[in-house]
Scaffold this motif. Structure first.
Motif, mmCIF file in Angstrom:
data_model
loop_
_atom_site.group_PDB
_atom_site.id
_atom_site.type_symbol
_atom_site.label_atom_id
_atom_site.label_comp_id
_atom_site.label_asym_id
_atom_site.label_seq_id
_atom_site.Cartn_x
_atom_site.Cartn_y
_atom_site.Cartn_z
ATOM 1 N N UNK A 151 1.550 -6.055 -9.928
ATOM 2 C CA UNK A 151 1.623 -6.824 -8.689
ATOM 3 C C UNK A 151 3.061 -7.201 -8.332
ATOM 4 N N UNK A 152 3.977 -6.979 -9.252
ATOM 5 C CA UNK A 152 5.391 -7.178 -8.934
ATOM 6 C C UNK A 152 5.944 -6.042 -8.070
ATOM 7 N N UNK A 153 5.152 -4.980 -7.911
ATOM 8 C CA UNK A 153 5.502 -3.857 -7.031
ATOM 9 C C UNK A 153 6.876 -3.275 -7.371
ATOM 10 N N UNK A 154 7.045 -2.924 -8.658
ATOM 11 C CA UNK A 154 8.328 -2.387 -9.094
ATOM 12 C C UNK A 154 8.643 -1.041 -8.449
ATOM 13 N N UNK A 155 7.620 -0.226 -8.192
ATOM 14 C CA UNK A 155 7.857 1.108 -7.642
ATOM 15 C C UNK A 155 8.381 1.065 -6.211
ATOM 16 N N UNK A 161 4.403 -3.045 -2.275
ATOM 17 C CA UNK A 161 3.232 -2.218 -2.561
ATOM 18 C C UNK A 161 3.211 -1.680 -3.985
ATOM 19 N N UNK A 162 2.011 -1.568 -4.527
ATOM 20 C CA UNK A 162 1.813 -0.842 -5.772
ATOM 21 C C UNK A 162 1.872 0.660 -5.458
ATOM 22 N N UNK A 163 1.807 1.484 -6.481
ATOM 23 C CA UNK A 163 1.821 2.929 -6.256
ATOM 24 C C UNK A 163 0.619 3.359 -5.417
ATOM 25 N N UNK A 167 0.784 5.326 -1.881
ATOM 26 C CA UNK A 167 0.163 6.626 -1.628
ATOM 27 C C UNK A 167 -0.767 6.540 -0.419
ATOM 28 N N UNK A 168 -1.485 5.431 -0.288
ATOM 29 C CA UNK A 168 -2.332 5.244 0.896
ATOM 30 C C UNK A 168 -1.489 5.207 2.161
ATOM 31 N N UNK A 169 -0.362 4.523 2.099
ATOM 32 C CA UNK A 169 0.553 4.497 3.241
ATOM 33 C C UNK A 169 1.075 5.889 3.544
ATOM 34 N N UNK A 170 1.391 6.650 2.503
ATOM 35 C CA UNK A 170 1.892 8.010 2.701
ATOM 36 C C UNK A 170 0.856 8.889 3.385
ATOM 37 N N UNK A 171 -0.419 8.756 2.989
ATOM 38 C CA UNK A 171 -1.482 9.547 3.624
ATOM 39 C C UNK A 171 -1.624 9.163 5.095
ATOM 40 N N UNK A 198 11.265 3.399 -4.777
ATOM 41 C CA UNK A 198 11.055 4.252 -3.605
ATOM 42 C C UNK A 198 11.096 3.400 -2.346
ATOM 43 N N UNK A 199 11.952 3.779 -1.415
ATOM 44 C CA UNK A 199 12.064 3.093 -0.129
ATOM 45 C C UNK A 199 11.425 3.947 0.955
#
Length: 572
Positions: A151-155, A161-163, A167-171, A198-199
């Protein structure tokens, strides 16, 4: 001054020589009707007509259908911005389309996009080592899940966002814009377990700077090498709509990769033509139908609301206007007063009705109180009109077009299962599943795999993976990065319509060696190893507490396994 083109190019573009420029060879757009002579005219082959009716120049239906012939990027360049803007507007303002986009994400990604690591020990070590593969898989999957789904959304460089959410945003971005754009950042900040981030970048910011418009190696903001491979990207420092910000007119050039090969930019889209540098969204082909469908529904709903109102009129052969108004409970007005009021009706309709009916106690249509009128007098209620064909074949046809554009079945898009039986639902689900599987592989899997590879490279360099022992092959040697980072992704569950039938089918596949626990659990969005560990844990608790399981029904087991019961076998 016209364009100078060779005859072959002229023929492909549908242009012709202007009479004034015939002597100098200048070409000015499409030729006038009747000016252009078809190839082969004047010989005996022309009598037979065109070889392909779709390319006919004589067909009445196709005579004026002469699309321009352009390169992939020339086709996309003038349409890209408007297509994206319209797709975005429809996606956020049309409930059907918003639901369709969400269905795409739900069918591809689901609620948890799970890594299934597949290291290739045979390629890394020269021989298969399944013990090391199992050890590596479990450690990497647990470590990656902790980092990616925290939940710290490091990616996410923006820390939102989490991974799975990324990925949902990317789709969704791929559905609307036809492409995914993201920058790979390095954030060595205190408290972060790793520096890779990832930005996500709005694709509107990817564009060609004004001073580079004449550079043939730059197309739609992407710098290409001589083979057409992307080597860099021009990114606006702010969205072009934020014109008040000076940064909106400034550009940053970002190379596609570092010198040692690590990616700096992720740009994912599905090519439909060779030499295509940007993508277009899946909704573009159906935008006219999408827009008309929304307007159609709005008009029909307005008509339905208007139809719910009504007006009342009175017809009388014997009574004068003042008497009628008095019988309806209106004020005691003389014929002269009524005439004066009616004379000013057009200028003060509402004031007139207030004076005539202000004291009415009987004129109450909603309260159903209707006065008794003498013979020869009729009270008429007039509806505003009929409603429209919502839910009819016309709307269904529009919804089918939109569903096809999004790769969904009509039932999933419209949420209408009223005319669907089991067989047709299975067929629709199967077709949708195949389409979503291809998008998952080309878009969601690739995006997540790129992030996984970047993360693993950092983890290996930091020595964070304990299953990587000394003197193991280097990540940077040969194709080792491919063998270390090979993986699958478990996304959305395929779902079941009839759980009994589909469970029977799964057991038959397993018993006959057609499928595996890994495949069958992935269909349900589960990890087979975690499933087996959980089953073992539950069995140990049952044994420890002597929990009664109940007598197993042999007929049920036989039905599930596909075996015949003993009586039937003996009778044979």
């Amino acid at each position: 001054m016209g364009w100078r083109l060779d005859p072959e190019s002229l023929e492909l573009l549908g242009g012709g020589l202007s009479p004034a420029a015939e002597s100098v060879g200048e070409f000015h757009g499409p030729a006038p009707e009747g000016f252009r002579v078809p190839d082969g005219a004047g010989n005996e082959l022309a009598i037979a007509g065109d070889s392909f009716s779709g390319a006919s120049r004589f067909s009445r239906e196709l005579a004026n259908y002469v699309p321009a012939m352009r390169s992939a990027d020339q086709d996309i360049a003038p349409a890209k911005r408007m297509a994206d803007v319209r797709s975005r507007d429809l996606g956020r303002n049309d409930a059907f389309l918003q639901g369709g986009i969400d269905s795409r994400k739900d069918n591809i990604v689901g609620s948890y996009f799970m890594l299934n690591a597949k290291p290739n020990s045979a390629r890394l070590f020269g021989k298969e080592d399944t013990t090391w593969e199992d050890e590596f898989q479990e450690e990497v999957e647990e470590l990656f899940a902790a980092d990616a789904e925290s939940f710290e959304a490091y990616m996410d460089a923006s820390g939102r966002n989490t991974l799975t959410a990324m990925v949902r945003l990317a789709v969704e971005q791929h559905t609307i814009h036809g492409e995914i754009l993201a920058a790979v950042e390095w954030l060595p900040e205190p408290g972060r377990p790793f520096a890779t981030a990832i930005q996500m970048i709005d694709s509107d910011r990817l564009s060609t700077p004004p001073n580079m418009l004449g550079d043939a190696s730059v197309s739609l903001g992407v710098k290409l090498n001589e083979r057409g491979a992307p080597i860099g990207y021009f990114i606006r420092k702010a969205h072009p709509s934020e014109f008040r910000k000076p940064e909106a007119q400034k550009f940053t050039y970002v190379e596609a990769r570092h010198k040692h090969g690590r990616r700096k930019m992720l740009h994912i889209f599905e090519q439909r033509r060779a030499a295509q540098s940007r993508g277009l969204g899946a909704m573009v082909a159906a935008i006219p139908e999408m827009k008309m469908s929304k307007q159609f529904r709005q008009i029909v709903l307005q008509n339905a609301i208007f139809n719910s109102t009504f007006a009342a009129t009175i017809e009388s052969d014997t009574l004068d206007p003042s008497t009628v108004f008095q019988m309806l409970g209106g004020s005691d007005a003389t014929p002269e007063a009524v005439q004066r009021l009616l004379t000013g009706y057009m200028a003060g309709h509402y004031q007139t009705m207030g004076e005539l009916m202000g004291g009415s106690k009987n004129l109450n249509i909603d309260g159903v109180r209707i006065p008794h009128l003498p013979p020869g007098t009729k009270l008429n209620l007039n509806g505003a009109g009929k409603g429209g064909p919502l839910g009819t074949s016309f709307e269904i046809a529009l919804n089918r077009v939109m569903a096809a554009a999004l790769g969904l079945s009509y039932e999933q898009f419209s949420r209408d299962y009223s005319n669907t039986n089991y067989s047709s639902a299975r067929a629709a689900m199967s077709e949708t599943y195949k389409g979503m599987l291809s998008i998952k592989r080309a878009v969601a899997d690739r995006f997540a795999s790129e992030i996984y590879r970047l993360w693993m490279e950092e983890m290996l360099n930091d020595g964070a993976i304990t299953s990587i022992r000394r003197r193991m092959p280097s990540w940077y040697e040969g194709r080792n990065k491919e063998w270390y980072s090979a993986c699958d992704w478990v996304g959305a569950s395929r779902g079941q319509i009839d759980e009994l039938k589909e469970t029977q089918a799964a057991i038959l596949r397993l018993n006959n060696g057609i499928s595996t626990l890994e495949i069958e659990n992935a269909r349900l969005g589960q990890d087979w190893r975690k499933q087996l560990r959980q089953l073992k844990r539950e069995q140990e608790w049952k044994d420890a507490y002597q929990v009664l399981q109940g007598e197993k029904n042999q007929d049920t087991l036989n039905a599930l396994s596909g075996n015949k019961n003993e009586k039937e076998v003996g009778d044979e």
